[in-house]
Design a protein around this motif. Sequence first.
Motif, mmCIF file in Angstrom:
data_model
loop_
_atom_site.group_PDB
_atom_site.id
_atom_site.type_symbol
_atom_site.label_atom_id
_atom_site.label_comp_id
_atom_site.label_asym_id
_atom_site.label_seq_id
_atom_site.Cartn_x
_atom_site.Cartn_y
_atom_site.Cartn_z
ATOM 1 N N VAL A 4 -93.171 -131.683 22.390
ATOM 2 C CA VAL A 4 -93.119 -131.639 20.933
ATOM 3 C C VAL A 4 -91.747 -132.097 20.468
ATOM 4 C CG1 VAL A 4 -93.251 -130.154 18.901
ATOM 5 C CG2 VAL A 4 -94.838 -129.820 20.786
ATOM 6 N N ASP A 5 -90.709 -131.604 21.114
ATOM 7 C CA ASP A 5 -89.347 -132.024 20.772
ATOM 8 C C ASP A 5 -89.184 -133.520 20.961
ATOM 9 O OD1 ASP A 5 -88.595 -129.417 20.177
ATOM 10 O OD2 ASP A 5 -87.816 -129.039 22.192
ATOM 11 N N SER A 6 -89.729 -134.042 22.030
ATOM 12 C CA SER A 6 -89.644 -135.468 22.319
ATOM 13 C C SER A 6 -90.366 -136.290 21.250
ATOM 14 C CB SER A 6 -90.234 -135.746 23.699
ATOM 15 O OG SER A 6 -90.220 -137.118 23.977
ATOM 16 N N ILE A 7 -91.553 -135.853 20.862
ATOM 17 C CA ILE A 7 -92.328 -136.545 19.826
ATOM 18 C C ILE A 7 -91.566 -136.532 18.509
ATOM 19 C CG2 ILE A 7 -94.395 -136.333 18.371
ATOM 20 C CD1 ILE A 7 -95.895 -135.505 20.957
ATOM 21 N N ARG A 8 -91.028 -135.392 18.141
ATOM 22 C CA ARG A 8 -90.291 -135.298 16.878
ATOM 23 C C ARG A 8 -89.020 -136.146 16.915
ATOM 24 N NH1 ARG A 8 -91.813 -131.512 13.299
ATOM 25 N NH2 ARG A 8 -89.687 -131.112 12.607
ATOM 26 N N GLU A 13 -85.587 -139.534 14.783
ATOM 27 C CA GLU A 13 -84.316 -140.146 15.186
ATOM 28 C C GLU A 13 -84.451 -141.615 15.567
ATOM 29 O OE1 GLU A 13 -82.258 -137.684 18.022
ATOM 30 O OE2 GLU A 13 -82.716 -135.870 16.885
ATOM 31 N N LYS A 14 -85.572 -141.973 16.194
ATOM 32 C CA LYS A 14 -85.743 -143.354 16.636
ATOM 33 C C LYS A 14 -86.565 -144.183 15.658
ATOM 34 C CE LYS A 14 -85.239 -142.152 21.476
ATOM 35 N NZ LYS A 14 -85.871 -142.151 22.804
ATOM 36 N N GLY A 15 -87.214 -143.528 14.705
ATOM 37 C CA GLY A 15 -87.975 -144.228 13.682
ATOM 38 C C GLY A 15 -89.266 -144.862 14.176
ATOM 39 N N MET A 16 -89.829 -144.327 15.258
ATOM 40 C CA MET A 16 -91.079 -144.875 15.804
ATOM 41 C C MET A 16 -92.259 -144.442 14.937
ATOM 42 S SD MET A 16 -90.372 -144.213 19.868
ATOM 43 C CE MET A 16 -91.891 -144.953 20.445
ATOM 44 N N VAL A 32 -100.113 -136.378 17.476
ATOM 45 C CA VAL A 32 -98.742 -136.768 17.123
ATOM 46 C C VAL A 32 -98.446 -136.358 15.678
ATOM 47 C CG1 VAL A 32 -97.197 -138.733 16.753
ATOM 48 C CG2 VAL A 32 -98.633 -138.653 18.799
ATOM 49 N N LYS A 33 -99.355 -136.669 14.762
ATOM 50 C CA LYS A 33 -99.175 -136.310 13.350
ATOM 51 C C LYS A 33 -99.048 -134.804 13.179
ATOM 52 C CE LYS A 33 -101.619 -140.182 11.248
ATOM 53 N NZ LYS A 33 -102.757 -140.586 10.414
ATOM 54 N N LYS A 34 -99.866 -134.054 13.917
ATOM 55 C CA LYS A 34 -99.846 -132.589 13.823
ATOM 56 C C LYS A 34 -98.488 -132.044 14.253
ATOM 57 C CE LYS A 34 -101.714 -129.907 16.966
ATOM 58 N NZ LYS A 34 -102.680 -129.194 17.816
ATOM 59 N N TYR A 35 -97.958 -132.541 15.358
ATOM 60 C CA TYR A 35 -96.679 -132.049 15.856
ATOM 61 C C TYR A 35 -95.523 -132.437 14.946
ATOM 62 C CZ TYR A 35 -98.828 -130.656 20.286
ATOM 63 O OH TYR A 35 -99.585 -130.057 21.248
ATOM 64 N N ILE A 36 -95.606 -133.613 14.329
ATOM 65 C CA ILE A 36 -94.538 -134.038 13.424
ATOM 66 C C ILE A 36 -94.569 -133.221 12.135
ATOM 67 C CG2 ILE A 36 -93.751 -135.959 11.980
ATOM 68 C CD1 ILE A 36 -94.520 -137.801 14.373
ATOM 69 N N MET A 38 -95.653 -130.170 11.758
ATOM 70 C CA MET A 38 -95.549 -128.740 12.018
ATOM 71 C C MET A 38 -94.151 -128.209 11.701
ATOM 72 S SD MET A 38 -96.638 -126.916 15.565
ATOM 73 C CE MET A 38 -98.316 -127.501 15.489
ATOM 74 N N ASP A 39 -94.111 -127.140 10.894
ATOM 75 C CA ASP A 39 -92.842 -126.489 10.581
ATOM 76 C C ASP A 39 -92.629 -125.237 11.431
ATOM 77 O OD1 ASP A 39 -92.033 -128.270 8.577
ATOM 78 O OD2 ASP A 39 -93.250 -127.232 7.080
ATOM 79 N N ASP A 40 -93.710 -124.526 11.698
ATOM 80 C CA ASP A 40 -93.630 -123.272 12.440
ATOM 81 C C ASP A 40 -94.136 -123.501 13.862
ATOM 82 O OD1 ASP A 40 -93.572 -120.709 13.389
ATOM 83 O OD2 ASP A 40 -95.081 -119.931 12.010
ATOM 84 N N PHE A 41 -93.218 -123.542 14.806
ATOM 85 C CA PHE A 41 -93.598 -123.845 16.185
ATOM 86 C C PHE A 41 -94.175 -122.643 16.911
ATOM 87 C CE2 PHE A 41 -90.591 -127.171 15.167
ATOM 88 C CZ PHE A 41 -91.380 -128.264 15.444
ATOM 89 N N ASN A 42 -94.247 -121.496 16.255
ATOM 90 C CA ASN A 42 -94.915 -120.350 16.838
ATOM 91 C C ASN A 42 -96.421 -120.536 16.817
ATOM 92 O OD1 ASN A 42 -92.556 -118.947 17.400
ATOM 93 N ND2 ASN A 42 -92.461 -118.138 15.325
#
Length: 47
Positions: A4-8, A13-16, A32-36, A38-42
């Motif tokens: 998730v951190d990698s996707i975000r 940061e990379k603008g992909m 991908v859209k869901k993880y981007i 998402m505000d609450d990672f719990n």
Amino acid sequence: MAQVDSIREMFFEKGMSYAEIARTTGHDVKTVKKYIAMDDFNELPLA
């Protein structure tokens, strides 16, 4: 959680694009859209 951190990072940061991230990670574009968005990672399901 590292994925998730990698996707975000790829998006913010990379603008992909969603499609580029999906191709790179092998995830579906909807995931991908869901993880981007998402505000609450719990909310993440434990695998």
